[in-house]
Design an enzyme around this catalytic site. Structure first.
Site, PDB file in Angstrom:
ATOM      1  N   THR A 363       0.825  -1.015  -0.080  1.00 47.72           N
ATOM      2  CA  THR A 363       0.078  -0.098  -0.098  1.00 47.72           C
ATOM      3  C   THR A 363       0.567   1.164   0.057  1.00 47.72           C
ATOM      4  O   THR A 363       2.053   1.133  -0.015  1.00 47.72           O
ATOM      5  CB  THR A 363      -0.924  -0.257   1.474  1.00 47.72           C
ATOM      6  OG1 THR A 363      -1.559  -1.289   1.119  1.00 47.72           O
ATOM      7  CG2 THR A 363      -1.731   0.734   1.714  1.00 47.72           C
ATOM      8  N   ASN A 383      -3.711  -3.606  -2.851  1.00 49.08           N
ATOM      9  CA  ASN A 383      -3.636  -4.689  -1.842  1.00 49.08           C
ATOM     10  C   ASN A 383      -2.408  -5.234  -2.017  1.00 49.08           C
ATOM     11  O   ASN A 383      -1.278  -4.630  -1.886  1.00 49.08           O
ATOM     12  CB  ASN A 383      -4.774  -5.580  -2.015  1.00 49.08           C
ATOM     13  CG  ASN A 383      -4.790  -6.775  -0.904  1.00 49.08           C
ATOM     14  OD1 ASN A 383      -4.171  -6.182   0.019  1.00 49.08           O
ATOM     15  ND2 ASN A 383      -5.268  -7.883  -1.087  1.00 49.08           N
ATOM     16  N   GLY A 454       1.662  -1.677   4.982  1.00 54.44           N
ATOM     17  CA  GLY A 454       1.949  -2.926   5.797  1.00 54.44           C
ATOM     18  C   GLY A 454       1.161  -3.848   6.211  1.00 54.44           C
ATOM     19  O   GLY A 454       1.354  -4.678   6.850  1.00 54.44           O
TER      20      GLY A 454
END
Ligand code: GLY
Length: 555
Positions: A363, A383, A454
């Site tokens: 991301t 994603n 993350g």
């Protein structure tokens, strides 16, 4: 234009709430790529505000960091409009296509077919980024898309210089990118790699040019929309024209957490992180920062994280489709109940049959504060690395694989090892649960804007960033400090190599540790009002950049 310069001590009289903050001594921004940071500055210096800059930054990020976010994806923008003293969460999260159903990714044996859930157009939700740009331009910005999209069009046309990050991502996803002819622009040896040093995205430049000329609606209706639908269907996807026509961004009330003297403004569902942060802070208790035994505090922190991630799995989903009792879940009383079985000496076990390793997501995040006190904290995604790997032929639009953020089979972990329940099961038109958490913290006459990519680790990174800010850390420390993560399942504490924890003493309490490669890519802006000082910092784990431009009296 003259700007007020010496009024800041007035604000020192107030506590830590949005109402007390007016004009900063300049503007500041941080993003995951220098080209995006530059584009943001260009727009701010051309008279645009933070919302115009947000359009430019997100559009450039989609071109120069195509593996992390883009026109084929979605995300959340936390916005503060200074003149109206109005803070809102712009939800541009993807939605499931109307033809999607609960068992979309189950094979004949009832197992999740991970290839279909992650790769190719069947994995793609209906994108929200174009709608977000339209909404920002219409309701918050001062400049038209024709101006704010211009830097991104330039980068797409002139080419994006290759860098090690981009090359690593291309290599990692080469197998899937090579399945689809239009995706081969991101593969070694492609003609788009002019002289082997730049990726030229001609189709994407035309698509962005169309939106610049006709407005964001051109993504959802008309010839471009028809091409998107036809090509997705041709390659095994299930999008329809209605999916695009019906897509709308939603303004939602952010979650505000009051903890000690701070006001933490963050995301509401369909992101899970705001609810989880409220739970973790209340489980820690307001005296957690006051000192005491370090191991005991880390133990309490790990136990709070464990419980919050289990809560995520049990209760959270799209609030437009399932009842998410946010008030109750974020209350101090509820946190007390969650900690009822807390044992100060022993780790609780996360009871479940399912566990996989968490992975970092791909991301992106940026933070922007303008000279009028408007700010944007935004986390955007497609994603996984390069999303679904499917570039829609003739459009240059790389589609997300955000459908994997649903519980394809409640109880079975997704890409990030996150287990979900019925609340996050697939349904037509539903938004998938997210961890993305653009956040703002008001504390002690300062404001911090922060966020990071993350995947499932976003929640713990943002939480650590907030805790550090509340202890007086500067922007640089927020992005550099070593990190720790626990997400209930697997029942392990992951740390970066430099994390300061006494492993042996915590292992004696029953915690299991694993040291892993550094993760995250946090982008922070801090405005210290008492000192009339701006800071911006970009995570050294990534290749981003941060800029502060002071405005002087007479500017
Ligand atoms: N796609 C990662 C997230 O939304 O959390």
């Amino acid at each position: 234009m003259k700007r007020p310069s010496l009024l800041f001590c007035l604000f020192c009289l107030f506590g830590g709430s949005a109402a007390a903050y007016a004009n900063p001594p300049g503007h500041a921004l941080a993003s995951a790529h220098p080209a995006a940071t530059e584009a943001g500055l260009e727009i701010l210096n051309a008279g645009g505000n933070a919302f115009d800059a947000a359009v430019a930054v997100s559009a450039v990020l989609g071109v120069v960091e195509p593996y992390g976010s883009g026109l084929g994806g979605g995300g959340f923008f936390l916005l503060h409009d200074s003149a109206r003293n109005h803070t809102t969460m712009l939800d541009a999260r993807e939605r499931a296509p109307l033809a999607a159903h609960r068992d979309l990714y189950l094979d004949a044996d009832g197992n999740v077919d991970r290839d279909r859930a992650l790769n190719g157009p069947l994995a793609a939700g209906i994108p929200g980024i174009a709608a977000a740009w339209g909404h920002l331009a219409e309701h918050y910005g001062q400049l038209p898309l024709a101006h704010t999209l211009e830097p991104a069009i330039r980068y797409a046309q002139n080419g994006v210089p290759l860098n090690p990050e981009l090359e690593r991502a291309m290599t990692a996803r080469a197998e899937v990118l090579l399945r689809y002819p239009a995706s081969s622009i991101f593969t070694p040896g492609s003609p788009a790699l002019s002289s082997g040093t730049r990726i030229v995205q001609t189709d994407l430049a035309s698509t962005l040019g169309l939106l610049a000329e006709q407005g964001a609606q051109a993504f959802y209706r008309g010839p471009l929309a028809e091409t998107l639908v036809a090509e997705v269907q041709d390659s095994g996807g299930i999008w329809s024209r209605q999916d695009l026509e019906q897509y709308q961004v939603v303004e939602r009330e952010p979650i505000t957490i009051h903890w000690r003297n701070a006001e933490i403004v963050t995301v509401a569902p369909p992101s899970a992180t705001g609810v989880m942060l409220a739970q973790v802070f209340h489980m820690l208790g307001e005296d957690w920062l006051d000192g005491g035994d370090h191991d005991a505090r880390i133990h309490r922190l790990i136990e709070a994280l464990r419980r919050a991630y289990l809560e995520r799995a049990r209760h959270l989903g799209d609030p437009d489709h399932v009842d998410v009792p946010v008030q109750q879940l974020t209350s101090v009383e509820y946190a007390r109940k969650l900690m009822a079985d807390f044992d100060p000496e022993h780790a609780t076990r996360s009871k479940s049959l399912y566990a996989t390793e968490p992975e970092a997501g791909h991301t992106t995040h940026f933070s922007i504060l303008d000279r009028d006190g408007n700010w944007v904290s935004a986390t955007l995604s497609i994603n996984g690395l390069f999303g679904s790997g499917f570039v829609v032929p003739g459009t240059g639009v790389l589609l997300n694989n955000e459908m994997d953020d649903f519980s394809a089979k409640p109880g079975t972990p997704n890409l990030y090892g996150l287990v979900g329940s019925e609340a996050n099961a697939i349904a037509p038109g539903k938004r998938m649960l997210s961890s993305m958490a653009p956040t703002a913290v008001y504390h002690a006459n300062s404001l911090a804007l922060l966020g990071t990519p993350g995947g499932s680790r976003i929640t713990t990174m943002v939480m650590q960033g907030i805790l550090q800010f509340l202890q007086g850390a500067d922007a640089e420390s927020l992005v550099t400090s070593p990190r720790l993560h626990h997400q209930a399942l697997p029942d392990k504490v992951f740390t970066e190599p430099d994390a300061v924890v006494d492993r042996e003493r915590l292992e004696a309490r029953g915690h299991v540790f694993e040291v892993v490669e550094p993760w995250g890519n946090m982008q922070v802006v801090v405005w210290d009002i008492r000192e009339a000082r701006l800071e911006a910092a970009s995570d050294p784990r990534g290749i981003g950049s941060a800029e502060v431009e002071a405005l002087h009296v007479g500017n």
